[in-house]
Design a protein around this motif. Structure first.
Motif, PDB file in Angstrom:
ATOM      1  N   VAL A  60      -4.924  -5.777  -4.453  1.00 30.95           N
ATOM      2  CA  VAL A  60      -4.272  -4.463  -4.591  1.00 30.95           C
ATOM      3  C   VAL A  60      -3.546  -4.371  -5.932  1.00 30.95           C
ATOM      4  O   VAL A  60      -3.604  -3.349  -6.610  1.00 30.95           O
ATOM      5  N   GLN A  61      -2.871  -5.434  -6.358  1.00 32.45           N
ATOM      6  CA  GLN A  61      -2.182  -5.435  -7.637  1.00 32.45           C
ATOM      7  C   GLN A  61      -3.173  -5.276  -8.794  1.00 32.45           C
ATOM      8  O   GLN A  61      -2.880  -4.616  -9.783  1.00 32.45           O
ATOM      9  N   VAL A  93      -0.154   5.116  -0.859  1.00 29.01           N
ATOM     10  CA  VAL A  93      -1.153   5.373   0.177  1.00 29.01           C
ATOM     11  C   VAL A  93      -0.470   6.157   1.295  1.00 29.01           C
ATOM     12  O   VAL A  93       0.576   5.739   1.794  1.00 29.01           O
ATOM     13  N   HIS A 113       2.230   1.818  -3.304  1.00 29.45           N
ATOM     14  CA  HIS A 113       1.208   2.345  -4.200  1.00 29.45           C
ATOM     15  C   HIS A 113       0.866   3.796  -3.897  1.00 29.45           C
ATOM     16  O   HIS A 113      -0.038   4.358  -4.505  1.00 29.45           O
ATOM     17  N   LEU A 168       0.838  -1.204   0.000  1.00 31.02           N
ATOM     18  CA  LEU A 168       0.000   0.000   0.000  1.00 31.02           C
ATOM     19  C   LEU A 168       0.873   1.254   0.000  1.00 31.02           C
ATOM     20  O   LEU A 168       0.604   2.206  -0.734  1.00 31.02           O
ATOM     21  N   HIS A 222      -6.264  -3.907  -8.606  1.00 27.34           N
ATOM     22  CA  HIS A 222      -7.095  -2.701  -8.510  1.00 27.34           C
ATOM     23  C   HIS A 222      -6.249  -1.500  -8.098  1.00 27.34           C
ATOM     24  O   HIS A 222      -5.802  -0.762  -8.943  1.00 27.34           O
ATOM     25  N   ASP A 223      -6.028  -1.315  -6.788  1.00 22.80           N
ATOM     26  CA  ASP A 223      -5.214  -0.203  -6.305  1.00 22.80           C
ATOM     27  C   ASP A 223      -5.287  -0.161  -4.787  1.00 22.80           C
ATOM     28  O   ASP A 223      -6.260  -0.656  -4.198  1.00 22.80           O
ATOM     29  N   GLY A 224      -4.291   0.438  -4.161  1.00 22.48           N
ATOM     30  CA  GLY A 224      -4.281   0.557  -2.707  1.00 22.48           C
ATOM     31  C   GLY A 224      -5.398   1.434  -2.174  1.00 22.48           C
ATOM     32  O   GLY A 224      -6.050   1.102  -1.180  1.00 22.48           O
ATOM     33  N   ILE A 225      -5.632   2.569  -2.811  1.00 30.38           N
ATOM     34  CA  ILE A 225      -6.702   3.468  -2.375  1.00 30.38           C
ATOM     35  C   ILE A 225      -8.060   2.794  -2.559  1.00 30.38           C
ATOM     36  O   ILE A 225      -8.937   2.913  -1.712  1.00 30.38           O
ATOM     37  N   ALA A 226      -8.227   2.053  -3.643  1.00 25.20           N
ATOM     38  CA  ALA A 226      -9.480   1.335  -3.875  1.00 25.20           C
ATOM     39  C   ALA A 226      -9.729   0.303  -2.772  1.00 25.20           C
ATOM     40  O   ALA A 226     -10.875   0.094  -2.353  1.00 25.20           O
TER      41      ALA A 226
END
Length: 120
Positions: A82-83, A53, A51, A48, A85-89
């Motif tokens: 996370v990979q 965050v 990414h 995270l 989509h995304d850390g914030i998601a």
């Protein structure tokens, strides 16, 4: 007894150490990226941070770990999520008003299932 507050502080300090020395962070992230089945919750925190965050949100994630540990969700599945989509998601998903079953279903969705199956 380890409380979420203590875990979050320890995780944030661990992330700070990795970011400070650069070598540990990069080596561990590369090792887990090569074999995500080795992922721990602390590795997810590192991912995270990688990414982008912000640090206060990393502590927020650690407050969710106790809930995640009670679900049929592994750090490996969250790593892949996370990979994909995304850390914030991920943080948005965890903060959403979802019951445990729906949260687990989303974290173990079809994309993650395919990716996790690839590492088995």
């Amino acid at each position: 007894m380890i409380t979420p507050a203590l875990v979050s502080r320890a995780a944030v300090l661990r992330v700070r150490r990795y970011w400070a020395d650069g070598v540990g962070r990069g080596a561990r992230l590369r090792a887990v990226a090569a074999d995500p089945t080795r992922a721990t919750w602390a590795d997810v925190v590192d991912l995270l941070a990688h990414h982008g965050v912000p640090e206060p949100h990393l502590a927020g994630f650690m407050r969710h770990v106790a809930r995640l540990e009670g679900l049929p969700v592994t750090p490996t599945a969250v790593w892949w999520w996370v990979q994909a989509h995304d850390g914030i998601a991920l943080l948005d998903l965890l903060d959403a008003a979802l019951d445990d079953a729906e949260l687990a279903r989303r974290l173990r969705g079809p994309v993650v299932s395919r990716l996790v199956g690839r590492t088995a």
